[in-house]
Write a protein that holds these residues in place. Structure first.
Motif, PDB file in Angstrom:
ATOM      1  N   ARG A  32       0.727  -1.160   0.044  1.00  0.00           N
ATOM      2  CA  ARG A  32       0.028  -0.089  -0.137  1.00  0.00           C
ATOM      3  C   ARG A  32       0.851   1.244  -0.002  1.00  0.00           C
ATOM      4  NH1 ARG A  32      -5.723  -0.753   3.190  1.00  0.00           N
ATOM      5  NH2 ARG A  32      -6.024  -2.938   2.440  1.00  0.00           N
ATOM      6  N   PHE A  33       1.941   1.139   0.695  1.00  0.00           N
ATOM      7  CA  PHE A  33       3.016   2.341   0.682  1.00  0.00           C
ATOM      8  C   PHE A  33       3.619   2.747  -0.375  1.00  0.00           C
ATOM      9  CE2 PHE A  33       6.993   4.334   1.544  1.00  0.00           C
ATOM     10  CZ  PHE A  33       6.490   5.517   1.968  1.00  0.00           C
ATOM     11  N   VAL A  34       3.966   1.455  -1.182  1.00  0.00           N
ATOM     12  CA  VAL A  34       4.371   1.558  -2.714  1.00  0.00           C
ATOM     13  C   VAL A  34       3.237   2.363  -3.654  1.00  0.00           C
ATOM     14  CG1 VAL A  34       5.526   0.041  -4.532  1.00  0.00           C
ATOM     15  CG2 VAL A  34       6.143  -0.205  -2.223  1.00  0.00           C
ATOM     16  N   GLU A  35       2.226   1.632  -3.560  1.00  0.00           N
ATOM     17  CA  GLU A  35       1.188   2.438  -4.226  1.00  0.00           C
ATOM     18  C   GLU A  35       0.947   3.911  -4.009  1.00  0.00           C
ATOM     19  OE1 GLU A  35      -2.165   2.445  -6.892  1.00  0.00           O
ATOM     20  OE2 GLU A  35      -0.412   1.311  -6.852  1.00  0.00           O
ATOM     21  N   TYR A  36       0.934   4.179  -2.903  1.00  0.00           N
ATOM     22  CA  TYR A  36       0.783   5.615  -2.359  1.00  0.00           C
ATOM     23  C   TYR A  36       2.021   6.266  -3.150  1.00  0.00           C
ATOM     24  CZ  TYR A  36       1.437   9.856   0.570  1.00  0.00           C
ATOM     25  OH  TYR A  36       1.655  11.082   1.023  1.00  0.00           O
ATOM     26  N   ARG A  37       3.398   5.818  -2.930  1.00  0.00           N
ATOM     27  CA  ARG A  37       4.413   6.723  -3.319  1.00  0.00           C
ATOM     28  C   ARG A  37       4.254   6.715  -5.115  1.00  0.00           C
ATOM     29  NH1 ARG A  37       6.896  10.198  -0.661  1.00  0.00           N
ATOM     30  NH2 ARG A  37       8.733   9.617  -2.100  1.00  0.00           N
ATOM     31  N   ARG A  38       3.587   5.504  -5.534  1.00  0.00           N
ATOM     32  CA  ARG A  38       3.584   5.654  -7.099  1.00  0.00           C
ATOM     33  C   ARG A  38       2.699   6.636  -7.561  1.00  0.00           C
ATOM     34  NH1 ARG A  38       0.738   4.236 -11.113  1.00  0.00           N
ATOM     35  NH2 ARG A  38      -0.957   3.299  -9.491  1.00  0.00           N
ATOM     36  N   VAL A  39       1.318   6.615  -6.878  1.00  0.00           N
ATOM     37  CA  VAL A  39       0.518   7.809  -7.327  1.00  0.00           C
ATOM     38  C   VAL A  39       0.875   9.031  -7.022  1.00  0.00           C
ATOM     39  CG1 VAL A  39      -1.987   8.368  -6.774  1.00  0.00           C
ATOM     40  CG2 VAL A  39      -1.304   5.915  -7.088  1.00  0.00           C
ATOM     41  N   ALA A  41       3.951  10.340  -6.929  1.00  0.00           N
ATOM     42  CA  ALA A  41       4.917  10.630  -7.926  1.00  0.00           C
ATOM     43  C   ALA A  41       4.399  10.873  -8.926  1.00  0.00           C
ATOM     44  CB  ALA A  41       6.053   9.626  -8.098  1.00  0.00           C
ATOM     45  N   GLU A  42       3.489  10.212  -9.580  1.00  0.00           N
ATOM     46  CA  GLU A  42       2.598  10.389 -10.735  1.00  0.00           C
ATOM     47  C   GLU A  42       2.026  11.916 -11.049  1.00  0.00           C
ATOM     48  OE1 GLU A  42      -0.573   8.304 -13.787  1.00  0.00           O
ATOM     49  OE2 GLU A  42       0.589   7.074 -12.496  1.00  0.00           O
ATOM     50  N   LEU A  43       1.272  11.957  -9.978  1.00  0.00           N
ATOM     51  CA  LEU A  43       0.735  13.281  -9.959  1.00  0.00           C
ATOM     52  C   LEU A  43       1.673  14.539  -9.616  1.00  0.00           C
ATOM     53  CD1 LEU A  43      -2.248  12.206  -7.379  1.00  0.00           C
ATOM     54  CD2 LEU A  43      -2.480  12.875  -9.818  1.00  0.00           C
ATOM     55  N   ASN A  44       2.723  14.236  -8.885  1.00  0.00           N
ATOM     56  CA  ASN A  44       3.660  15.483  -8.809  1.00  0.00           C
ATOM     57  C   ASN A  44       4.374  15.524 -10.109  1.00  0.00           C
ATOM     58  OD1 ASN A  44       3.035  16.269  -6.220  1.00  0.00           O
ATOM     59  ND2 ASN A  44       4.654  14.709  -5.334  1.00  0.00           N
ATOM     60  N   SER A  45       4.611  14.689 -10.971  1.00  0.00           N
ATOM     61  CA  SER A  45       5.169  14.665 -12.361  1.00  0.00           C
ATOM     62  C   SER A  45       4.429  15.812 -13.158  1.00  0.00           C
ATOM     63  CB  SER A  45       5.681  13.560 -12.820  1.00  0.00           C
ATOM     64  OG  SER A  45       4.520  12.857 -13.269  1.00  0.00           O
ATOM     65  N   MET A  46       2.955  16.021 -12.977  1.00  0.00           N
ATOM     66  CA  MET A  46       2.216  16.762 -13.912  1.00  0.00           C
ATOM     67  C   MET A  46       2.481  17.850 -13.594  1.00  0.00           C
ATOM     68  SD  MET A  46      -1.048  14.287 -13.646  1.00  0.00           S
ATOM     69  CE  MET A  46      -1.877  14.213 -15.251  1.00  0.00           C
ATOM     70  N   SER A  47       2.238  18.863 -14.627  1.00  0.00           N
ATOM     71  CA  SER A  47       2.248  20.129 -14.398  1.00  0.00           C
ATOM     72  C   SER A  47       1.084  20.649 -13.920  1.00  0.00           C
ATOM     73  CB  SER A  47       2.354  20.830 -15.904  1.00  0.00           C
ATOM     74  OG  SER A  47       1.203  20.866 -16.556  1.00  0.00           O
ATOM     75  N   ASP A  48       0.869  22.009 -13.361  1.00  0.00           N
ATOM     76  CA  ASP A  48      -0.488  22.634 -12.769  1.00  0.00           C
ATOM     77  C   ASP A  48      -1.347  22.564 -13.783  1.00  0.00           C
ATOM     78  OD1 ASP A  48       0.970  23.036 -10.449  1.00  0.00           O
ATOM     79  OD2 ASP A  48       1.677  24.997 -10.668  1.00  0.00           O
ATOM     80  N   ARG A  49      -0.902  22.854 -15.075  1.00  0.00           N
ATOM     81  CA  ARG A  49      -1.956  23.021 -16.227  1.00  0.00           C
ATOM     82  C   ARG A  49      -2.528  21.640 -16.128  1.00  0.00           C
ATOM     83  NH1 ARG A  49      -4.703  26.173 -20.088  1.00  0.00           N
ATOM     84  NH2 ARG A  49      -5.915  24.764 -21.083  1.00  0.00           N
ATOM     85  N   GLU A  50      -1.856  20.549 -16.597  1.00  0.00           N
ATOM     86  CA  GLU A  50      -2.317  19.129 -16.591  1.00  0.00           C
ATOM     87  C   GLU A  50      -3.271  18.813 -15.291  1.00  0.00           C
ATOM     88  OE1 GLU A  50       1.004  16.863 -19.022  1.00  0.00           O
ATOM     89  OE2 GLU A  50       1.565  17.431 -16.812  1.00  0.00           O
ATOM     90  N   LEU A  51      -2.915  19.191 -14.136  1.00  0.00           N
ATOM     91  CA  LEU A  51      -3.643  18.853 -12.880  1.00  0.00           C
ATOM     92  C   LEU A  51      -5.041  19.606 -13.126  1.00  0.00           C
ATOM     93  CD1 LEU A  51      -1.011  18.797 -10.231  1.00  0.00           C
ATOM     94  CD2 LEU A  51      -2.308  16.842 -11.193  1.00  0.00           C
ATOM     95  N   ALA A  52      -5.062  20.634 -13.545  1.00  0.00           N
ATOM     96  CA  ALA A  52      -5.975  21.653 -13.672  1.00  0.00           C
ATOM     97  C   ALA A  52      -7.239  21.089 -14.676  1.00  0.00           C
ATOM     98  CB  ALA A  52      -5.976  23.073 -13.848  1.00  0.00           C
ATOM     99  N   ASP A  53      -6.533  20.600 -15.683  1.00  0.00           N
ATOM    100  CA  ASP A  53      -7.248  19.836 -16.920  1.00  0.00           C
ATOM    101  C   ASP A  53      -8.197  18.799 -16.314  1.00  0.00           C
ATOM    102  OD1 ASP A  53      -6.526  21.796 -18.523  1.00  0.00           O
ATOM    103  OD2 ASP A  53      -5.075  20.569 -19.526  1.00  0.00           O
ATOM    104  N   ILE A  54      -7.522  17.918 -15.398  1.00  0.00           N
ATOM    105  CA  ILE A  54      -8.320  16.892 -14.875  1.00  0.00           C
ATOM    106  C   ILE A  54      -9.087  17.173 -13.695  1.00  0.00           C
ATOM    107  CG2 ILE A  54      -6.976  14.978 -15.938  1.00  0.00           C
ATOM    108  CD1 ILE A  54      -5.586  14.528 -13.518  1.00  0.00           C
ATOM    109  N   ALA A  65      -3.488  10.559  -3.364  1.00  0.00           N
ATOM    110  CA  ALA A  65      -2.799   9.468  -3.413  1.00  0.00           C
ATOM    111  C   ALA A  65      -3.005   8.562  -2.250  1.00  0.00           C
ATOM    112  CB  ALA A  65      -1.224   9.780  -3.227  1.00  0.00           C
ATOM    113  N   GLU A  66      -3.322   8.967  -1.085  1.00  0.00           N
ATOM    114  CA  GLU A  66      -3.860   8.457   0.018  1.00  0.00           C
ATOM    115  C   GLU A  66      -4.935   7.885  -0.225  1.00  0.00           C
ATOM    116  OE1 GLU A  66      -4.862   9.203   4.871  1.00  0.00           O
ATOM    117  OE2 GLU A  66      -3.321  10.757   3.873  1.00  0.00           O
ATOM    118  N   GLN A  67      -5.896   8.300  -0.804  1.00  0.00           N
ATOM    119  CA  GLN A  67      -7.001   7.780  -0.955  1.00  0.00           C
ATOM    120  C   GLN A  67      -7.162   6.226  -1.928  1.00  0.00           C
ATOM    121  OE1 GLN A  67      -9.947  10.473  -2.643  1.00  0.00           O
ATOM    122  NE2 GLN A  67     -10.051  11.580  -0.646  1.00  0.00           N
TER     123      GLN A  67
END
Length: 72
Positions: A32-39, A41-54, A65-67
């Motif tokens: 579960r911790f590995v999954e948390y870190r993966r999610v 990292a994936e979200l943090n690799s996105m730009s603010d614009r990409e995050l805003a788009d979703i 990531a915790e959810q």
């Protein structure tokens, strides 16, 4: 004088069963911790614009990531 000898029969499962359960629990927590870190990292690799788009704001990435990992 009477002498009484008592032998202790191992409980069902015993120590090996308890150790197996412990290692299973630890493996699940680590997964579960590995999954948390993966999610995260994936979200943090996105730009603010990409995050805003979703529809995600930068400050909510840890919560998401915790959810995803823990179902909170």
């Amino acid at each position: 004088m009477a002498l009484m000898t008592t032998t202790h029969m191992p409980r069902e499962g015993g120590l090996l069963s308890a150790l197996a359960a412990l290692f299973t629990t630890l493996a699940e927590k680590r997964a579960r911790f590995v999954e948390y870190r993966r999610v995260l990292a994936e979200l943090n690799s996105m730009s603010d614009r990409e995050l805003a788009d979703i529809g995600i704001s930068r400050h909510s990435t840890r919560d998401l990531a915790e959810q995803a990992a823990y179902g909170a």
